[in-house]
Design a protein around this motif. Structure first.
Motif, PDB file in Angstrom:
ATOM      1  N   LEU A  85      -0.983 -54.726 -14.740  1.00 57.95           N
ATOM      2  CA  LEU A  85      -0.425 -55.012 -13.740  1.00 57.95           C
ATOM      3  C   LEU A  85      -1.949 -54.989 -13.009  1.00 57.95           C
ATOM      4  N   GLU A  86      -2.094 -55.712 -11.835  1.00 53.18           N
ATOM      5  CA  GLU A  86      -2.436 -56.216 -11.595  1.00 53.18           C
ATOM      6  C   GLU A  86      -2.785 -55.504  -9.822  1.00 53.18           C
ATOM      7  N   ARG A  87      -3.783 -54.902  -9.413  1.00 58.70           N
ATOM      8  CA  ARG A  87      -4.453 -54.172  -8.468  1.00 58.70           C
ATOM      9  C   ARG A  87      -5.144 -54.815  -7.260  1.00 58.70           C
ATOM     10  N   TYR A  88      -4.525 -54.433  -6.035  1.00 57.21           N
ATOM     11  CA  TYR A  88      -5.499 -55.704  -4.848  1.00 57.21           C
ATOM     12  C   TYR A  88      -6.150 -54.417  -4.226  1.00 57.21           C
ATOM     13  N   SER A  89      -7.371 -54.505  -3.716  1.00 56.77           N
ATOM     14  CA  SER A  89      -7.377 -53.205  -2.650  1.00 56.77           C
ATOM     15  C   SER A  89      -6.857 -53.264  -1.694  1.00 56.77           C
ATOM     16  N   TRP A  90      -6.149 -54.398  -1.240  1.00 52.95           N
ATOM     17  CA  TRP A  90      -6.192 -55.061   0.144  1.00 52.95           C
ATOM     18  C   TRP A  90      -4.690 -54.328   0.809  1.00 52.95           C
ATOM     19  N   MET A  91      -3.993 -53.390  -0.694  1.00 55.22           N
ATOM     20  CA  MET A  91      -2.979 -52.662  -1.134  1.00 55.22           C
ATOM     21  C   MET A  91      -2.464 -51.233  -1.601  1.00 55.22           C
ATOM     22  N   LYS A  92      -2.697 -50.384  -1.790  1.00 55.01           N
ATOM     23  CA  LYS A  92      -2.080 -49.458  -2.485  1.00 55.01           C
ATOM     24  C   LYS A  92      -0.949 -48.992  -2.283  1.00 55.01           C
ATOM     25  N   ALA A  93      -1.452 -49.442  -4.234  1.00 57.10           N
ATOM     26  CA  ALA A  93      -0.035 -49.442  -5.124  1.00 57.10           C
ATOM     27  C   ALA A  93      -0.102 -47.437  -5.864  1.00 57.10           C
ATOM     28  N   ASP A  94       1.397 -47.050  -6.399  1.00 58.37           N
ATOM     29  CA  ASP A  94       0.859 -45.858  -7.546  1.00 58.37           C
ATOM     30  C   ASP A  94       0.206 -46.121  -8.277  1.00 58.37           C
ATOM     31  N   ASP A  95       0.464 -44.766  -8.904  1.00 56.68           N
ATOM     32  CA  ASP A  95      -0.799 -45.276 -10.224  1.00 56.68           C
ATOM     33  C   ASP A  95       0.463 -46.527 -11.245  1.00 56.68           C
ATOM     34  N   LYS A  96       1.369 -46.455 -11.424  1.00 59.61           N
ATOM     35  CA  LYS A  96       2.296 -47.275 -12.295  1.00 59.61           C
ATOM     36  C   LYS A  96       1.876 -49.332 -11.888  1.00 59.61           C
ATOM     37  N   GLY A  97       0.771 -49.029 -10.304  1.00 59.22           N
ATOM     38  CA  GLY A  97       0.485 -50.403  -9.898  1.00 59.22           C
ATOM     39  C   GLY A  97       1.306 -51.151  -9.066  1.00 59.22           C
ATOM     40  N   ILE A  98       2.710 -49.429  -8.314  1.00 59.05           N
ATOM     41  CA  ILE A  98       3.808 -50.649  -8.193  1.00 59.05           C
ATOM     42  C   ILE A  98       2.986 -50.209  -6.418  1.00 59.05           C
ATOM     43  N   PHE A  99       3.649 -51.208  -5.584  1.00 57.21           N
ATOM     44  CA  PHE A  99       3.521 -50.958  -4.037  1.00 57.21           C
ATOM     45  C   PHE A  99       4.096 -50.589  -3.828  1.00 57.21           C
ATOM     46  N   ARG A 100       4.902 -49.831  -2.598  1.00 56.08           N
ATOM     47  CA  ARG A 100       5.796 -49.200  -2.227  1.00 56.08           C
ATOM     48  C   ARG A 100       5.828 -49.060  -0.698  1.00 56.08           C
ATOM     49  N   GLY A 101       5.693 -50.029   0.041  1.00 56.77           N
ATOM     50  CA  GLY A 101       4.995 -50.116   1.454  1.00 56.77           C
ATOM     51  C   GLY A 101       5.356 -51.322   1.830  1.00 56.77           C
ATOM     52  N   GLY A 102       5.812 -51.247   3.297  1.00 56.52           N
ATOM     53  CA  GLY A 102       6.763 -52.670   3.684  1.00 56.52           C
ATOM     54  C   GLY A 102       7.492 -52.896   2.773  1.00 56.52           C
ATOM     55  N   GLY A 103       7.763 -53.804   2.725  1.00 56.61           N
ATOM     56  CA  GLY A 103       9.405 -54.977   1.704  1.00 56.61           C
ATOM     57  C   GLY A 103       9.369 -53.896   0.853  1.00 56.61           C
ATOM     58  N   PRO A 104      10.186 -54.857   0.073  1.00 59.35           N
ATOM     59  CA  PRO A 104      10.455 -54.454  -1.619  1.00 59.35           C
ATOM     60  C   PRO A 104       9.783 -53.703  -2.009  1.00 59.35           C
ATOM     61  N   PHE A 105       9.860 -52.982  -2.932  1.00 61.97           N
ATOM     62  CA  PHE A 105       9.010 -52.530  -4.285  1.00 61.97           C
ATOM     63  C   PHE A 105       8.808 -53.224  -4.973  1.00 61.97           C
ATOM     64  N   ILE A 106       7.252 -53.823  -5.131  1.00 63.32           N
ATOM     65  CA  ILE A 106       6.686 -54.575  -6.098  1.00 63.32           C
ATOM     66  C   ILE A 106       5.478 -54.537  -6.363  1.00 63.32           C
ATOM     67  N   ALA A 107       5.497 -54.829  -7.952  1.00 59.97           N
ATOM     68  CA  ALA A 107       4.227 -54.794  -8.687  1.00 59.97           C
ATOM     69  C   ALA A 107       3.964 -56.100  -9.707  1.00 59.97           C
ATOM     70  N   TRP A 108       2.878 -56.623  -9.543  1.00 58.92           N
ATOM     71  CA  TRP A 108       1.694 -57.717  -9.520  1.00 58.92           C
ATOM     72  C   TRP A 108       1.523 -58.362 -11.395  1.00 58.92           C
TER      73      TRP A 108
END
Length: 123
Positions: A85-108
């Motif tokens: 899973l990708e991690r982006y410094s400008w987005m806070k993802a959880d331990d699995k790499g899932i971004f849960r802020g804003g719109g839909p839950f998403i992982a890249w």
């Protein structure tokens, strides 16, 4: 003018065989090949064209999104299949790499050519 045309999207890869293996085997999509091109056959009758490009530069944006009912299960299965899973410094993802802020839950994640893909779950 194009209202009744069944348009489709496409993107480039640097190695068609690696793309065929990734999309067909790792992601489990139905894939066909003709004239040196891949066709990803998605649910609902949608197709995506994947074509080789020698001087391919990976897309810096998401080229394909996969909506899922359970993002936790999807991310776990991607990880089990060896997909990072990708991690982006400008987005806070959880331990699995899932971004849960804003719109839909998403992982890249990326395909072997470096193109960005996502799984997303509407809340």
């Amino acid at each position: 003018m194009f209202r009744d045309t069944r348009a489709y999207s496409g993107f480039a890869v640097d190695n068609l065989q690696k793309a065929k293996n990734f999309y067909g085997e790792t992601l489990g999509l139905r894939v066909s090949e003709d004239y040196g091109l891949l066709h990803l056959h998605l649910a609902g009758g949608t197709n995506v064209l994947v074509y080789p490009k020698d001087d391919h530069i990976p897309a810096t944006f998401t080229v394909l999104n996969f909506p899922v009912d359970d993002i936790e299960a999807a991310v776990d299965e991607l990880s089990r299949r060896g997909v990072d899973l990708e991690r982006y410094s400008w987005m806070k993802a959880d331990d699995k790499g899932i971004f849960r802020g804003g719109g839909p839950f998403i992982a890249w994640f990326k395909d072997p050519a470096g193109n960005v893909l996502s799984v997303l779950q509407e809340r």
